[in-house]
Write an enzyme that holds these catalytic residues in place. Structure first.
Site, short mmCIF file in Angstrom:
data_model
loop_
_atom_site.label_atom_id
_atom_site.label_comp_id
_atom_site.label_asym_id
_atom_site.label_seq_id
_atom_site.Cartn_x
_atom_site.Cartn_y
_atom_site.Cartn_z
N HIS A 119 -10.96 34.65 54.21
CA HIS A 119 -12.13 34.33 55.03
C HIS A 119 -12.20 32.84 55.34
CE1 HIS A 119 -15.00 32.22 52.33
NE2 HIS A 119 -14.46 32.95 51.34
N CYS A 120 -12.88 32.54 56.43
CA CYS A 120 -13.25 31.17 56.78
C CYS A 120 -14.77 31.17 56.92
CB CYS A 120 -12.53 30.70 58.04
SG CYS A 120 -12.66 31.80 59.46
N LYS A 121 -15.31 30.55 57.95
CA LYS A 121 -16.75 30.54 58.09
C LYS A 121 -17.26 31.81 58.77
CE LYS A 121 -20.60 27.63 59.66
NZ LYS A 121 -20.97 26.35 60.34
N GLY A 181 -14.89 34.18 60.19
CA GLY A 181 -13.84 35.20 60.21
C GLY A 181 -13.20 35.37 61.57
N THR A 218 -9.21 32.44 60.21
CA THR A 218 -8.78 33.73 59.66
C THR A 218 -7.91 34.47 60.66
OG1 THR A 218 -10.76 33.91 58.27
CG2 THR A 218 -9.59 35.95 58.77
#
Length: 222
Positions: free
Chosen positions: A140-142, A144, A148
């Site tokens: 995940h990132c912030k 998605g 990502t």
């Protein structure tokens, strides 16, 4: 435990504090901000943009305390975190309390045209994904979408997906926020750079169809 990848691909281990969550009589771990129904059961609310990538590999936007009940159903061993910011204390404490490792590969989420995705960070994250010892794993990132999506796009190239299918999947999650720079990075990513992976992992296909197709298997290089 947070494992932070540096620019030279070295991974530094950092310990986080134990969670302050308490167990009620029903045996459910409760953390600040968690949601529960009238029966005391955790609500199964997935993070934004959640999806299964392959067996044992998932993707999403940033999970919060309201998603803990759902995360528990995945029996995660690892998190691949693609943002440069420190992991939130409450979620880091939860991950540590249940033994989930966090592998951090800080990628700048800026949409400025001159900001590029570090090739080393993507390679490091792919090594984590390809090691079955880290499964089940959540990427995940912030939100998605971009970081990502770029990582998963490179992962799909390792799976020999055609570029059209890779781009379609990226756009399905990024929507109208799709970035040409991300698509260019995915297209130019050289999968041959993973053939000498330091983990000594072999990636190959198994026969089958549906959810059993394109499964991952691993063996030690001799």
């Amino acid at each position: 435990m947070i494992l932070e990848a540096k620019e030279d691909d070295e991974i530094k281990e950092m310990m986080v504090l134990k969670s302050g969550g308490k167990n009620d009589r029903d045996g459910i771990s409760r953390f600040p901000g968690g949601d529960f129904n009238d029966g005391g059961k955790a609500l199964l609310l997935p993070p934004s943009n959640f999806a299964m990538v392959d067996n044992g590999i998932y993707r999403s936007g940033f999970p919060g305390t309201m998603n803990i009940g759902f995360l528990e159903t995945l029996n995660l061993r690892s998190i691949v975190y693609l943002c440069p910011e420190p992991y939130p204390d409450d979620m880091a404490a939860y991950m540590n309390s249940v033994g989930i490792r966090i592998f951090q590969f800080g990628i700048d989420g800026s949409k400025r045209p001159l900001v590029t995705i570090p090739n080393g960070s993507i390679m490091g994250a792919l090594r984590v994904l390809l090691d079955i010892r880290n499964h089940p794993v959540l990427v995940h990132c912030k939100r998605g979408k971009h970081r990502t999506g770029s990582l998963i796009g490179c992962f799909r190239k390792l799976q020999n997906w055609c570029l059209t299918a890779v781009f379609e999947e990226y756009v399905r999650f990024a929507g109208t926020k799709a970035r040409i720079s991300d698509l260019s990075f995915i297209e130019s990513f050289d999968v041959s750079c993973m053939t000498e992976c330091v983990l000594g992992i072999i990636y190959r296909y198994h026969g089958g169809c549906g959810s059993q197709a394109r499964r991952l298997s691993y063996g030690d290089l001799s």
